[in-house]
Write a protein that holds these residues in place. Structure first.
Motif, PDB file in Angstrom:
ATOM      1  N   ARG A  13       0.696  -1.718  -0.370  1.00  0.00           N
ATOM      2  CA  ARG A  13      -0.420  -0.184  -0.132  1.00  0.00           C
ATOM      3  C   ARG A  13       0.996   1.115  -0.299  1.00  0.00           C
ATOM      4  N   THR A  14       0.235   2.352  -1.134  1.00  0.00           N
ATOM      5  CA  THR A  14       1.627   3.491  -0.792  1.00  0.00           C
ATOM      6  C   THR A  14       0.369   4.547  -1.346  1.00  0.00           C
ATOM      7  N   THR A  15       0.962   5.836  -0.611  1.00  0.00           N
ATOM      8  CA  THR A  15       0.466   6.353  -1.191  1.00  0.00           C
ATOM      9  C   THR A  15       0.994   7.062  -2.757  1.00  0.00           C
ATOM     10  N   SER A  16       0.259   8.273  -3.230  1.00  0.00           N
ATOM     11  CA  SER A  16       0.343   8.708  -4.751  1.00  0.00           C
ATOM     12  C   SER A  16       1.335   9.182  -5.148  1.00  0.00           C
ATOM     13  N   ILE A  21       3.871   2.786   2.712  1.00  0.00           N
ATOM     14  CA  ILE A  21       2.785   2.630   3.338  1.00  0.00           C
ATOM     15  C   ILE A  21       2.791   1.152   4.285  1.00  0.00           C
ATOM     16  N   ARG A  90      -7.138   2.061  -7.264  1.00  0.00           N
ATOM     17  CA  ARG A  90      -6.990   3.179  -6.154  1.00  0.00           C
ATOM     18  C   ARG A  90      -8.341   3.363  -5.430  1.00  0.00           C
ATOM     19  N   ASP A  93      -9.583   7.724   0.394  1.00  0.00           N
ATOM     20  CA  ASP A  93     -10.140   6.971   2.349  1.00  0.00           C
ATOM     21  C   ASP A  93     -11.184   8.173   2.075  1.00  0.00           C
ATOM     22  N   ARG A  98      -8.195  11.449   1.293  1.00  0.00           N
ATOM     23  CA  ARG A  98      -6.562  10.755   1.179  1.00  0.00           C
ATOM     24  C   ARG A  98      -6.586   9.576  -0.194  1.00  0.00           C
ATOM     25  N   TYR A 100      -4.840   6.532  -1.954  1.00  0.00           N
ATOM     26  CA  TYR A 100      -3.854   4.929  -1.859  1.00  0.00           C
ATOM     27  C   TYR A 100      -3.955   4.017  -3.424  1.00  0.00           C
ATOM     28  N   TYR A 101      -3.030   3.941  -3.066  1.00  0.00           N
ATOM     29  CA  TYR A 101      -2.507   2.435  -4.405  1.00  0.00           C
ATOM     30  C   TYR A 101      -2.214   1.485  -3.353  1.00  0.00           C
ATOM     31  N   GLU A 102      -3.050   0.097  -3.785  1.00  0.00           N
ATOM     32  CA  GLU A 102      -3.264  -1.117  -2.888  1.00  0.00           C
ATOM     33  C   GLU A 102      -3.441  -2.413  -3.678  1.00  0.00           C
TER      34      GLU A 102
END
Length: 241
Positions: A13-16, A21, A90, A93, A98, A100-102
């Motif tokens: 899981r990452t931010t854009s 994360i 994509r 939240d 926010r 996130y990419y997971e």
């Protein structure tokens, strides 16, 4: 959490903007990092061998929301590249807004190496067939001609384009001349030596010639024993006859 940690594919899981994360242990092992913490301190953008791939992947995720099996080269802790298949969605939240990419990372390095080896093997095969002084005709298991070499074209006075719709198993002249039992044995998987025969290229081609030849038939099989191609090699014995 137990499933996340133990599943044998990489989960992330990452931010854009690429901040990592969370990842599971399989993801850490695929990229060869000494610890999960060491990987979390990196930025996902830095993991890509080619930044252009990251940009293409990010664009697809933004536009479609979900990207499946995006093949890309990633950089391990040691700098060694591996091939991975990324499946990503994509996620926004609902509380904070926010993004996130997971998703999942699969290590496909062995598969890519096998595909490359197969391409190189097939290229060598095509080169050998094309440059061989012997007349060679390559056919599909259904009897369609898929490749001939220059020597074959010179022998029969026709081109590969002329015989793109030719099917050996439907050749009535071959059946009349007694060739078909030998041909059919070859297509069943036997290596066959065909006795001499005088054959004329089909009249529908509006060209060609009559030649005496004798031939060898060789089936090419895959690892499961299934026939991939049938090769027929011709020896021109017209002058001898």
């Amino acid at each position: 959490r137990s499933l996340f940690d133990r599943v044998p594919v990489g989960l992330y899981r990452t931010t854009s903007d690429g901040r990592i994360i969370d990842v599971n242990q399989a993801f850490v092992q695929m990229l060869g990092y000494p610890s999960r913490e060491a990987l979390l301190s990196a930025n996902a953008v830095e993991l890509y061998v080619n930044r252009e791939d990251r940009e293409r992947w990010a664009t697809l995720v933004v536009v479609t929301g979900t990207v499946l099996s995006f093949e890309v080269q990633l950089r391990r802790w040691t700098g060694e590249p591996i091939w991975g298949a990324l499946s990503t969605r994509r996620v926004e939240d609902p509380t904070t807004g926010r993004v996130y990419y997971e998703g999942i990372l699969e290590d496909i390095t062995e598969r890519k190496h096998a595909e490359r080896a197969l391409r190189e093997s097939e290229e060598r095969f095509r080169t050998i067939v094309e440059q061989a002084p012997v007349s060679i005709q390559v056919m599909s298991p259904e009897g369609w001609t898929v490749q001939v070499n220059r020597a074959w074209e010179q022998l029969w006075g026709v081109t590969a384009a002329d015989v793109r719709h030719y099917n050996m198993l439907r050749d009535e002249q071959a059946r009349t001349l007694g060739m078909m039992p030998y041909v059919e044995r070859g297509f069943r998987g036997e290596v066959v030596s065909m006795p001499p025969v005088a054959y004329h290229t089909p009249e529908s081609l509006k060209t060609g010639r009559k030649r005496w030849f004798q031939a060898q038939i060789y089936p090419l099989k895959n690892e499961r024993g299934e026939i991939r191609n049938v090769i027929m090699m011709y020896e021109d014995i017209t002058e001898r006859k």
